[in-house]
Design an enzyme around this catalytic site. Structure first.
Site, short mmCIF file in Angstrom:
data_model
loop_
_atom_site.label_atom_id
_atom_site.label_comp_id
_atom_site.label_asym_id
_atom_site.label_seq_id
_atom_site.Cartn_x
_atom_site.Cartn_y
_atom_site.Cartn_z
N GLU A 60 -5.38 -8.49 1.33
CA GLU A 60 -6.02 -8.04 2.57
C GLU A 60 -7.49 -7.75 2.30
O GLU A 60 -7.84 -7.18 1.28
CB GLU A 60 -5.43 -6.73 3.11
N GLU A 101 0.81 -1.23 0.00
CA GLU A 101 0.00 0.00 0.00
C GLU A 101 0.84 1.27 0.00
O GLU A 101 0.77 2.08 0.94
CB GLU A 101 -0.91 0.04 1.22
O1 IFM Z 1 -3.97 -2.54 9.39
C1 IFM Z 1 -3.95 -2.08 8.08
C2 IFM Z 1 -2.80 -2.69 7.31
O2 IFM Z 1 -1.58 -2.47 7.94
C3 IFM Z 1 -2.74 -2.11 5.92
N1 IFM Z 1 -4.01 -2.23 5.25
C4 IFM Z 1 -5.18 -1.80 5.98
C5 IFM Z 1 -5.22 -2.43 7.35
C6 IFM Z 1 -6.48 -1.99 8.10
O3 IFM Z 1 -6.47 -0.62 8.29
#
Ligand code: IFM
Length: 470
Positions: free
Chosen positions: A375, A169
């Site tokens: 994710e 990200e």
């Molecule tokens: O916890 C974060 C993660 O580190 C990166 N993506 C989003 C998640 C939730 O906010």
């Protein structure tokens, strides 16, 4: 409610269902690693909502066996973890801490023994402090240091890690860390966004090249968070701002990486915005060649869709907290009417995942490799009931509905978008960056005083789903 058996029947046999974590959010054991930017950031009063720091978090470093057992018992197929750069290379260059590397060496071995596919992320936001002090991602040299770190990690783990993610990200780091200052390093310099983004792209390129030249045996990819963007109205201004947010989240990193060209700025942007994105919109051919080496998979983080209007939020509210710089943004995010929200206030909209898939397939065509959702998950204020159990029905519903869309995407619903897996964010209630422990995403509850782990109902639901798949 979606029946796990029904879902099990629809998910392909080789679909990887796992959980994802990040080193700084779970490991603790800060005394056995170098400091990173986030340690300093968290020490500054008012930065973290509940005043917590990454020093201990869930103490996973010392409880790794217990946490592996949780994964094994749930029958999970994969585990995405991140390697802590400051644990491996405390100065961010040169000297390697062998004990730090040993930790990940053992972790990978244990995962393989348990038949859990290891996916390692090289960078999940914990820039070693000495590098941050030299400018962090504002300077090109950090990208080169990152490539060196990738090479040394690849040499040690490259024979066993199945999937490598270079950077997690980057857009969040650019915007929250360097632009709005609500994440480490806490800088409110929107004018740097373009050059920080370019340096992170170069970091990805150096790391991918280093891993290929080791060569590692596993597959190489990058992870970005995507959000389908909708303008509040059809006005020219709102549409231009929707284009800007789409640019930042969906194209700033994906276009150069997948298409080998600078992302085209959307039409109608105000001049200052065009100027601040110049560094990334005019990358040299040599840089683009480095950045666009072929990837084996594309990591997609999907949480929610965005609704955008022109004009800054007068209170300086960014999606991740209050920021003076947010008052300079030419847009603001709005709440979606009539869509239920997570604890973080994020809209719950599994259809957004389908829309992202359609948009990516249309834009990247044959240049889009296989996709893994690296994710997806939701925070809710889960509280143990009197008997200690945690009945997180809302999370079960969230996961079931998103996996339902994932099952479609894994079976050809969107031609050109080949989905191979879904990693639930996250295994343990972790340290949620600036939100500290106030936002709990885990399928396993963690009592941060005692470190006791208590599987929630969602963990049992995942276990049933995995059992049904076998
Ligand atoms: O916890 C974060 C993660 O580190 C990166 N993506 C989003 C998640 C939730 O906010």
């Amino acid at each position: 409610m979606i029946d796990p058996q029904d879902l099990a029947n629809r998910l392909p046999g080789d679909f990887v269902l796992g959980t994802a974590t990040a080193a700084l959010q779970i490991e603790g054991a800060a005394d056995q690693r170098g400091r990173c930017g986030w340690d300093d950031f968290a020490d500054q009063p008012g930065r973290i909502v509940d005043g917590t720091t990454p020093a201990v978090t869930t103490d996973h470093f010392h409880r790794v066996e217990e946490d592996l057992e949780l994964m094994r018992a749930a029958g999970l197929d994969g585990y995405r973890f991140s390697l802590s750069w400051p644990r491996i290379q405390p100065d961010g260059s040169g000297r390697v801490d062998e004990a730090g590397l040993d930790f990940y060496d053992r972790l990978v071995d244990r995962l393989l023994e348990l038949d859990i596919r290891p996916m390692a992320t090289l960078y999940h936001w914990d820039t070693p402090l000495p590098l941050e002090a030299q400018g962090g991602w504002k300077v090109r040299s950090t990208a080169e240091r990152f490539g060196e770190y990738a090479a040394l990690v690849g040499q040690r783990l490259g024979d066993r890690v199945a999937d490598w993610v270079t950077i997690n990200e980057a857009a969040t780091v650019v915007m929250n860390g360097y632009g709005l200052g609500v994440h480490s390093p806490g800088e409110e310099q929107l004018c740097r966004a373009g050059s920080v983004a370019r340096n992170m792209l170069l970091g990805h390129g150096h790391a991918a090249r280093a891993l290929r030249s080791v060569p590692v045996r596993g597959r190489i990819g990058i992870t970005n968070a995507h959000t389908p963007v909708t303008a509040e109205t059809d006005s020219k201004k709102d549409r231009a701002m929707a284009g800007l947010l789409d640019f930042v989240h969906n194209r700033l990193f994906a276009d150069p990486v997948l298409l080998g060209r600078s992302p085209e700025l959307p039409k109608g942007l105000p001049l200052p915005t065009q100027v601040l994105l110049k560094a990334v919109s005019r990358m040299s051919r040599k840089d683009l060649d480095l950045v666009s080496q072929p990837l084996d998979f594309y990591g997609l983080n999907y949480y929610f869709p965005s609704l955008v209007a022109a004009g800054a939020d007068p209170d300086g509210m960014s999606p991740d907290g209050e920021s003076e710089a947010a008052k300079d943004l030419p847009f603001r995010l709005l709440d979606w009417p009539d869509i239920p929200q997570t604890g973080f206030g994020w809209p719950i909209a599994p259809d957004g995942l389908r829309r992202i898939a359609e948009e990516m397939a249309a834009r990247y065509g044959r240049r889009l490799p296989a996709v893994v959702i690296t994710e997806g998950g939701a925070s809710f204020p889960d509280e143990p009931s009197a008997d200690g159990s945690i009945d997180d029905e809302e999370r079960i519903s969230y996961l079931a509905r998103h996996l339902d869309v994932a099952a479609d995407l894994a079976t050809g619903a969107v031609p050109g978008f080949d989905l191979e897996g879904y990693y639930v964010w996250t295994l343990l209630d972790n340290w949620e960056w600036a939100a500290g422990f106030t936002q709990r995403f885990g399928v396993v509850h963690v009592d941060v005083e005692t470190q006791e782990r208590t599987p929630k109902a969602s963990y049992r639901w995942l276990t049933r789903l995995q059992a049904a798949r076998r």
